[in-house]
Scaffold this active site. Structure first.
Site, PDB file in Angstrom:
ATOM      1  N   CYS A  75      44.741  38.948  45.368  1.00  0.00           N
ATOM      2  CA  CYS A  75      45.099  38.652  43.983  1.00  0.00           C
ATOM      3  C   CYS A  75      44.393  39.678  43.092  1.00  0.00           C
ATOM      4  O   CYS A  75      44.093  40.775  43.546  1.00  0.00           O
ATOM      5  CB  CYS A  75      44.770  37.202  43.612  1.00  0.00           C
ATOM      6  SG  CYS A  75      43.011  36.827  43.526  1.00  0.00           S
ATOM      7  N   HIS A  76      44.105  39.317  41.850  1.00  0.00           N
ATOM      8  CA  HIS A  76      43.481  40.272  40.935  1.00  0.00           C
ATOM      9  C   HIS A  76      42.009  40.491  41.261  1.00  0.00           C
ATOM     10  O   HIS A  76      41.555  41.628  41.430  1.00  0.00           O
ATOM     11  CB  HIS A  76      43.653  39.799  39.493  1.00  0.00           C
ATOM     12  CG  HIS A  76      43.247  40.815  38.472  1.00  0.00           C
ATOM     13  ND1 HIS A  76      43.075  40.502  37.160  1.00  0.00           N
ATOM     14  CD2 HIS A  76      42.968  42.137  38.566  1.00  0.00           C
ATOM     15  CE1 HIS A  76      42.717  41.592  36.485  1.00  0.00           C
ATOM     16  NE2 HIS A  76      42.648  42.596  37.315  1.00  0.00           N
TER      17      HIS A  76
END
Length: 117
Positions: A75-76
């Site tokens: 993810c981020h």
């Protein structure tokens, strides 16, 4: 326990089971993928937003007679992907990792051509 793998160590983590298909599961939202994405390098890149994972588990399951894939979640920054990895583990997936630091670390530590946001 879910393995925590730095972006630079991902290839080695995938190589621990040469029979299993290596899958990088990107759980970010579509706008995030448009902003920054990784190029598949020795692994399949599968993009399924976090909130769609429960309804799309079958897309991650092995085919008949195939070994279960090794799935590294991205993810981020690593929080959403950690939650997805835990969810996958609860649903019978065993070969799991979280990409520590997410795509932000991927850009900073592994591939500076990936934009940071």
């Amino acid at each position: 326990m879910i393995d925590q793998v730095r972006p630079a160590d991902l290839a080695a983590w995938f190589a621990q089971d040469a029979d299993a298909a290596p899958v990088l599961l990107d759980v970010r939202e579509p706008w995030e993928l448009q902003t920054a994405s990784v190029a598949p390098q020795g692994f399949a890149l599968v993009a399924i937003p976090m909130n769609e994972i429960p309804g799309r588990l079958a897309e991650l399951a092995p085919g008949d007679g195939q070994p279960a894939p090794r799935i590294a979640c991205l993810c981020h920054h690593g929080a959403r992907s950690q939650r997805v990895a835990a969810f996958l583990h609860q649903n019978g997936f065993d070969s799991l990792a979280n990409v520590a630091g997410g795509i932000d670390a991927w850009s900073a530590q592994h591939d500076p051509s990936v934009p940071r946001y």
